[in-house]
Write a protein that holds these residues in place. Structure first.
Motif, mmCIF file in Angstrom:
data_model
loop_
_atom_site.group_PDB
_atom_site.id
_atom_site.type_symbol
_atom_site.label_atom_id
_atom_site.label_comp_id
_atom_site.label_asym_id
_atom_site.label_seq_id
_atom_site.Cartn_x
_atom_site.Cartn_y
_atom_site.Cartn_z
ATOM 1 N N MET A 141 0.830 -1.207 0.000
ATOM 2 C CA MET A 141 0.000 0.000 0.000
ATOM 3 C C MET A 141 0.865 1.257 0.000
ATOM 4 N N GLY A 142 1.903 1.263 0.847
ATOM 5 C CA GLY A 142 2.788 2.416 0.886
ATOM 6 C C GLY A 142 3.551 2.609 -0.409
ATOM 7 N N ALA A 143 4.072 1.503 -0.961
ATOM 8 C CA ALA A 143 4.820 1.597 -2.222
ATOM 9 C C ALA A 143 3.924 2.061 -3.359
ATOM 10 N N PHE A 144 2.695 1.536 -3.381
ATOM 11 C CA PHE A 144 1.774 1.929 -4.451
ATOM 12 C C PHE A 144 1.440 3.410 -4.359
ATOM 13 N N LYS A 145 1.238 3.899 -3.147
ATOM 14 C CA LYS A 145 0.916 5.313 -2.986
ATOM 15 C C LYS A 145 2.072 6.206 -3.452
ATOM 16 N N LEU A 146 3.295 5.828 -3.075
ATOM 17 C CA LEU A 146 4.445 6.670 -3.393
ATOM 18 C C LEU A 146 4.866 6.555 -4.854
ATOM 19 N N LEU A 147 4.838 5.339 -5.396
ATOM 20 C CA LEU A 147 5.355 5.118 -6.742
ATOM 21 C C LEU A 147 4.304 5.253 -7.838
ATOM 22 N N VAL A 148 3.039 5.092 -7.492
ATOM 23 C CA VAL A 148 1.977 5.163 -8.497
ATOM 24 C C VAL A 148 1.041 6.336 -8.248
ATOM 25 N N GLU A 149 0.498 6.425 -7.035
ATOM 26 C CA GLU A 149 -0.515 7.447 -6.777
ATOM 27 C C GLU A 149 0.040 8.861 -6.868
ATOM 28 N N VAL A 150 1.207 9.102 -6.314
ATOM 29 C CA VAL A 150 1.769 10.458 -6.359
ATOM 30 C C VAL A 150 1.984 10.922 -7.800
ATOM 31 N N PRO A 151 2.648 10.122 -8.674
ATOM 32 C CA PRO A 151 2.771 10.557 -10.073
ATOM 33 C C PRO A 151 1.420 10.729 -10.767
ATOM 34 N N VAL A 152 0.469 9.813 -10.486
ATOM 35 C CA VAL A 152 -0.848 9.928 -11.119
ATOM 36 C C VAL A 152 -1.556 11.199 -10.672
ATOM 37 N N HIS A 153 -1.469 11.539 -9.395
ATOM 38 C CA HIS A 153 -2.103 12.759 -8.908
ATOM 39 C C HIS A 153 -1.479 14.009 -9.520
ATOM 40 N N VAL A 154 -0.177 13.980 -9.722
ATOM 41 C CA VAL A 154 0.483 15.114 -10.396
ATOM 42 C C VAL A 154 -0.034 15.239 -11.822
ATOM 43 N N LEU A 155 -0.094 14.112 -12.539
ATOM 44 C CA LEU A 155 -0.596 14.131 -13.910
ATOM 45 C C LEU A 155 -2.063 14.565 -13.956
ATOM 46 N N LEU A 156 -2.853 14.123 -12.979
ATOM 47 C CA LEU A 156 -4.258 14.523 -12.926
ATOM 48 C C LEU A 156 -4.397 16.025 -12.718
ATOM 49 N N ALA A 157 -3.563 16.577 -11.839
ATOM 50 C CA ALA A 157 -3.622 18.017 -11.601
ATOM 51 C C ALA A 157 -3.331 18.798 -12.888
ATOM 52 N N VAL A 158 -2.310 18.350 -13.640
ATOM 53 C CA VAL A 158 -1.965 19.014 -14.905
ATOM 54 C C VAL A 158 -3.086 18.830 -15.919
ATOM 55 N N LEU A 159 -3.621 17.613 -16.020
ATOM 56 C CA LEU A 159 -4.677 17.334 -16.993
ATOM 57 C C LEU A 159 -5.941 18.140 -16.698
ATOM 58 N N MET A 160 -6.337 18.208 -15.431
ATOM 59 C CA MET A 160 -7.526 18.982 -15.078
ATOM 60 C C MET A 160 -7.323 20.464 -15.344
ATOM 61 N N TRP A 161 -6.100 20.952 -15.114
ATOM 62 C CA TRP A 161 -5.796 22.353 -15.421
ATOM 63 C C TRP A 161 -5.913 22.614 -16.919
ATOM 64 N N VAL A 162 -5.388 21.684 -17.739
ATOM 65 C CA VAL A 162 -5.479 21.833 -19.196
ATOM 66 C C VAL A 162 -6.936 21.829 -19.646
ATOM 67 N N ILE A 163 -7.722 20.907 -19.100
ATOM 68 C CA ILE A 163 -9.148 20.832 -19.457
ATOM 69 C C ILE A 163 -9.849 22.122 -19.091
ATOM 70 N N TYR A 164 -9.594 22.620 -17.888
ATOM 71 C CA TYR A 164 -10.241 23.855 -17.444
ATOM 72 C C TYR A 164 -9.861 25.031 -18.344
ATOM 73 N N ARG A 165 -8.580 25.135 -18.683
ATOM 74 C CA ARG A 165 -8.130 26.251 -19.520
ATOM 75 C C ARG A 165 -8.731 26.188 -20.914
ATOM 76 N N ARG A 166 -8.845 24.995 -21.477
ATOM 77 C CA ARG A 166 -9.402 24.855 -22.823
ATOM 78 C C ARG A 166 -10.895 25.167 -22.840
ATOM 79 N N LEU A 167 -11.621 24.744 -21.813
ATOM 80 C CA LEU A 167 -13.064 24.946 -21.792
ATOM 81 C C LEU A 167 -13.468 26.338 -21.322
ATOM 82 N N THR A 168 -12.524 27.090 -20.791
ATOM 83 C CA THR A 168 -12.822 28.469 -20.370
ATOM 84 C C THR A 168 -11.957 29.459 -21.142
#
Length: 210
Positions: free
Chosen positions: A165-192
């Protein structure tokens, strides 16, 4: 608040959230001593809380993050099961994932609520159809990805695989959350891309009335 500052704040939040997990996982993996691992997790949670308070000048976010880690440490100490360190956050995340579809149907996307608090704009975005649509689409992307991450963590928790659980959070979830933050920002900027004149929106609606 500029886009750069907003992204920096999102990155800081992800790092501060991951810090206690990093300390707990590394110490437990190397020593197999649960009290020492809990101490490391609490110490890093305290450091993150002090940093949050010094930056935000607000006690609630700092105290809330530390209290969540402290509660997790207390549950783990009582049960003696390392996997319980991840349980409170897992329950919180699962609850948010389950409630998000209802919030979206009610036209209250949680991402919009969080952005309103972070940007200090309150609920002004709800009067702008473009912003409401952008937050809704971004939230749909988030809930699909977050739902998959939470489901995997639940599977690991039920199998009592704390280190996984700890390894998955650090090695998978953290990078995915960073990518999600960038992707949601891109979506918001394009739609507004076009500015939303909320006063004009209200005037048009009033003009359509008989």
């Amino acid at each position: 608040m500029s886009d750069l500052v907003l992204m920096r704040k999102a990155g800081q939040h992800i790092a501060e959230t991951a810090a206690p997990v990093l300390g707990f996982t590394l110490v437990y993996a190397t020593t197999n001593r649960l009290p020492l691992a809990l101490t490391a997790g609490l110490a890093l949670a305290a450091v993150a809380a002090v940093y949050r308070f010094s930056q935000a000048r607000s006690l609630l976010p700092a105290a809330g993050g530390f209290a969540l880690t402290a509660g997790a440490a207390a549950i783990t100490a009582l049960s003696g099961e390392a996997a319980d360190f991840f349980l409170p956050v897992l329950i919180l995340r699962a609850t948010v994932v389950l409630l998000t579809p209802i919030m979206l149907l009610l036209r209250w996307p949680p991402v919009g609520l969080a952005a309103g608090v972070l940007l200090g704009r309150g609920l002004a975005w709800r009067r702008c159809p473009a912003r409401l649509r952008a937050y809704t689409v971004a939230n749909l992307v988030w809930v699909v990805a977050e739902g998959a991450l939470v489901a995997n963590q639940v599977r690991l928790y039920l199998a009592d695989r704390a280190m996984a659980m700890g390894a998955f959070k650090l090695l998978v979830e953290v990078p995915v959350h960073v990518l999600l933050a960038v992707l949601m920002w891109v979506i918001y900027r394009r739609l507004t891309r076009r500015p939303c004149d909320c006063h004009q929106v209200r005037e048009n609606h009033q003009g359509e009335r008989p």
